[in-house]
Design a protein around this motif. Structure first.
Motif, PDB file in Angstrom:
ATOM      1  N   THR A   1      -7.554  -9.328  -2.666  1.00  0.00           N
ATOM      2  CA  THR A   1      -7.552 -10.431  -1.705  1.00  0.00           C
ATOM      3  C   THR A   1      -8.604 -11.467  -2.072  1.00  0.00           C
ATOM      4  O   THR A   1      -8.350 -12.681  -2.021  1.00  0.00           O
ATOM      5  CB  THR A   1      -7.805  -9.897  -0.279  1.00  0.00           C
ATOM      6  OG1 THR A   1      -6.772  -8.982   0.078  1.00  0.00           O
ATOM      7  CG2 THR A   1      -7.836 -11.043   0.724  1.00  0.00           C
TER       8      THR A   1
ATOM      9  N   TYR B   1       0.825  -1.210   0.000  1.00  0.00           N
ATOM     10  CA  TYR B   1       0.000   0.000   0.000  1.00  0.00           C
ATOM     11  C   TYR B   1       0.856   1.255   0.000  1.00  0.00           C
ATOM     12  O   TYR B   1       0.558   2.221  -0.719  1.00  0.00           O
ATOM     13  CB  TYR B   1      -0.945   0.024   1.201  1.00  0.00           C
ATOM     14  CG  TYR B   1      -1.507   1.404   1.442  1.00  0.00           C
ATOM     15  CD1 TYR B   1      -2.446   1.951   0.574  1.00  0.00           C
ATOM     16  CD2 TYR B   1      -1.056   2.181   2.511  1.00  0.00           C
ATOM     17  CE1 TYR B   1      -2.937   3.229   0.766  1.00  0.00           C
ATOM     18  CE2 TYR B   1      -1.542   3.454   2.717  1.00  0.00           C
ATOM     19  CZ  TYR B   1      -2.483   3.980   1.851  1.00  0.00           C
ATOM     20  OH  TYR B   1      -2.953   5.251   2.032  1.00  0.00           O
TER      21      TYR B   1
ATOM     22  N   TYR C   1      -3.504 -10.791   2.268  1.00  0.00           N
ATOM     23  CA  TYR C   1      -4.326  -9.689   2.786  1.00  0.00           C
ATOM     24  C   TYR C   1      -3.481  -8.726   3.618  1.00  0.00           C
ATOM     25  O   TYR C   1      -3.574  -7.497   3.467  1.00  0.00           O
ATOM     26  CB  TYR C   1      -5.473 -10.246   3.616  1.00  0.00           C
ATOM     27  CG  TYR C   1      -6.223  -9.195   4.401  1.00  0.00           C
ATOM     28  CD1 TYR C   1      -6.945  -8.195   3.753  1.00  0.00           C
ATOM     29  CD2 TYR C   1      -6.196  -9.193   5.793  1.00  0.00           C
ATOM     30  CE1 TYR C   1      -7.619  -7.216   4.462  1.00  0.00           C
ATOM     31  CE2 TYR C   1      -6.875  -8.227   6.518  1.00  0.00           C
ATOM     32  CZ  TYR C   1      -7.587  -7.239   5.853  1.00  0.00           C
ATOM     33  OH  TYR C   1      -8.238  -6.273   6.572  1.00  0.00           O
TER      34      TYR C   1
ATOM     35  N   THR D   1      -7.616  -3.098  -2.743  1.00  0.00           N
ATOM     36  CA  THR D   1      -6.893  -4.196  -2.089  1.00  0.00           C
ATOM     37  C   THR D   1      -7.808  -5.305  -1.580  1.00  0.00           C
ATOM     38  O   THR D   1      -7.440  -6.486  -1.681  1.00  0.00           O
ATOM     39  CB  THR D   1      -5.999  -3.652  -0.959  1.00  0.00           C
ATOM     40  OG1 THR D   1      -6.773  -2.831  -0.074  1.00  0.00           O
ATOM     41  CG2 THR D   1      -4.857  -2.837  -1.524  1.00  0.00           C
TER      42      THR D   1
ATOM     43  N   THR E   1      -1.151  -6.472   1.596  1.00  0.00           N
ATOM     44  CA  THR E   1      -1.785  -5.435   0.766  1.00  0.00           C
ATOM     45  C   THR E   1      -2.668  -4.479   1.565  1.00  0.00           C
ATOM     46  O   THR E   1      -3.153  -3.489   1.010  1.00  0.00           O
ATOM     47  CB  THR E   1      -2.645  -6.086  -0.331  1.00  0.00           C
ATOM     48  OG1 THR E   1      -3.627  -6.942   0.265  1.00  0.00           O
ATOM     49  CG2 THR E   1      -1.791  -6.897  -1.289  1.00  0.00           C
ATOM     50  N   THR E   2      -2.866  -4.739   2.835  1.00  0.00           N
ATOM     51  CA  THR E   2      -3.748  -3.899   3.623  1.00  0.00           C
ATOM     52  C   THR E   2      -3.136  -2.528   3.894  1.00  0.00           C
ATOM     53  O   THR E   2      -1.913  -2.351   3.813  1.00  0.00           O
ATOM     54  CB  THR E   2      -4.095  -4.581   4.962  1.00  0.00           C
ATOM     55  OG1 THR E   2      -5.101  -3.821   5.641  1.00  0.00           O
ATOM     56  CG2 THR E   2      -2.863  -4.674   5.857  1.00  0.00           C
ATOM     57  N   THR E   3      -3.982  -1.564   4.244  1.00  0.00           N
ATOM     58  CA  THR E   3      -3.504  -0.224   4.590  1.00  0.00           C
ATOM     59  C   THR E   3      -3.020  -0.151   6.041  1.00  0.00           C
ATOM     60  O   THR E   3      -2.253   0.734   6.391  1.00  0.00           O
ATOM     61  CB  THR E   3      -4.618   0.815   4.400  1.00  0.00           C
ATOM     62  OG1 THR E   3      -5.706   0.507   5.284  1.00  0.00           O
ATOM     63  CG2 THR E   3      -5.134   0.802   2.964  1.00  0.00           C
TER      64      THR E   3
END
Length: 463
Positions: free
Chosen positions: A345, A318, A375, A341, A378-380
């Protein structure tokens, strides 16, 4: 006694680690980054020494794991302030309020103090936490309520009650995880890669994050699934989801577990799969019924959505996409990237669902491990305590990169050495660089070994 004489090193490591845990629990704050990292690395050195020997009797391992946790029993968490909101929610339920539709900020601003120690709890949780609706599911709320029931006038007392619940959950993880490993013909002492991990002890027992309660139900569910008690497993997965929502991500991966045997699709088993999913979904909904109101759905979904739209912490890909957004558009792209994102996922989980042999337990656990890792990559927002699920799953697979990540994630706390807190992305870069290098090394190694095994089998079969 003879064992202790033969293994005096283990005893010394355990004693030294106990001293370090004491200093971390009672004489360390998260702004002391150098002290935090030093103690952390020393504890992980001890963890390596404790777990590299696999022939230590189980009861010794378990005793050490429990003693390490009990050192934290009378402490106020020093790395996280979330527990103040836990206590607030529990006391709101105790006083007859619905925590899902009540904002602490509104009560405080109006000079209305509906619970004991309201001002202290609001100050502890912070204005940001207090301005958002709670997002903790019902069984998690039950844990908070038990703390209010047993200690309604003491913050420390409530923390002790919650810590006891978490320690009991870890003992439950040991019980079912140990049995599951034996059923899978694995060394049952592998469960101590979780129980003795300093990250687990500090972040969960010490800082009162309730991942152990979620994982207790989930490991119990996996044990029953492996024993083919799939109805009980469905109820337990629903309970796990109602502590933390993370197990929702795993639901698609059970598809072939029910309808595929060896390489054959058995569509006559499809009814079991539908019933399995129905039990999980209906039970999860039923647990929210006591809190139902017209405002519940809006407040809860809005609170969950904030994690994708507003919050940024210790992210990986991210941050790269964010920098690209800065270059081309001149402002933060979280509103857009935060929507993309989760879709990525879902697509990756679909790949794992339909292209992996998830009818085999180790493959199923591996798919869960990499699905959740994707997940998190790619998460914030990647808070340290999220890693607990990966650590448990890794025990049932060939992969150990979550253990490396649990050691490296302490670098994310460098942000709290600044006032106000501010991330140094070089620390984040080092954290993920080490994790990715080790993960790809493991993937390459196991792929090569798998290919070699397949070749040897072909030679044996005359192909």
């Amino acid at each position: 006694m003879n064992f202790l004489k033969r293994n005096s090193t283990i005893l010394l490591v355990a004693l030294f680690s106990s001293v370090l845990y004491y200093f971390f629990a009672y004489h360390t704050v998260r702004t002391q980054f150098t002290q935090v990292v030093t103690i952390w690395l020393l504890l992980f050195s001890g963890y390596y020494l404790l777990t590299k020997k696999t022939k230590i009797p189980t009861n010794y391992y378990l005793t050490i794991a429990i003693v390490f946790r009990l050192i934290f029993i009378a402490t106020i968490p020093n790395l996280s302030q979330d527990f103040y909101r836990f206590i607030w929610d529990g006391r709101m339920i105790f006083e007859g309020f619905n925590p899902y539709i009540s904002l602490p900020e509104i009560f405080i601003n109006e000079g209305n103090y509906p619970i004991k120690q309201a001002t202290e709890l609001y100050a502890g949780m912070g204005a940001m936490n207090g301005s958002h609706f709670t997002n903790y599911p019902p069984i998690n709320q039950l844990c908070f309520y038990i703390a209010a029931l047993l200690s309604n006038e003491s913050i420390l007392g409530a923390a002790i009650v919650m810590r006891v619940i978490i320690i009991l959950a870890d003992i439950g993880i040991f019980y079912f995880g140990y049995k599951l490993l034996k059923n899978l013909n694995k060394n049952p002492n592998l469960i101590f890669l979780y129980l003795l991990n300093p990250f687990i002890i500090i972040e969960l027992t010490g800082n009162l994050h309730f991942e152990p309660v979620m994982l207790f139900f989930f490991v119990w569910a996996l044990y029953n699934l492996q024993k083919k008690n799939w109805i009980l497993s469905a109820f337990l997965i629903a309970f796990s989801i109602n502590v933390k929502l993370i197990p929702l991500l795993f639901l698609p991966l059970f598809f072939f577990w029910f309808i595929k045997k060896e390489n054959n699709i058995q569509w006559n088993q499809f009814g079991k799969l539908i019933l399995f999913y129905s039990i999980i979904i209906l039970m999860s909904i039923a647990l929210f019924v006591p809190f139902f109101s017209n405002e519940l759905i809006d407040s809860y979904t809005n609170s969950i959505g904030l994690w994708f739209r507003n919050f940024e912490f210790n992210a990986s890909f991210y941050y790269i996409l964010r920098e690209i957004g800065y270059m081309f558009r001149g402002y933060n792209e979280i509103a857009t990237i935060g929507k993309i994102t989760p879709v990525l996922t879902i697509l990756f989980l679909a790949y794992l669902t339909f292209f992996k042999r998830n009818n085999l337990f180790e493959t199923l656990a591996t798919s869960m491990l990499f699905g959740l890792s994707f997940y998190y990559f790619t998460t914030t927002t990647m808070h340290p305590w999220y890693l607990a699920t990966l650590i448990v799953l890794s025990i049932f697979t060939k992969y150990r990169f979550p253990l490396i990540w649990s050691a490296m994630i302490i670098l994310s706390y460098q942000a709290y050495a600044n006032t106000p807190w501010k991330e140094n992305l070089w620390f984040v870069f080092v954290e993920y660089l080490v994790v990715y290098l080790f993960m790809f090394y493991e993937i390459k190694t196991h792929s090569r070994l798998s290919g070699k095994n397949c070749y040897e089998k072909e030679k044996e079969s005359g192909l």
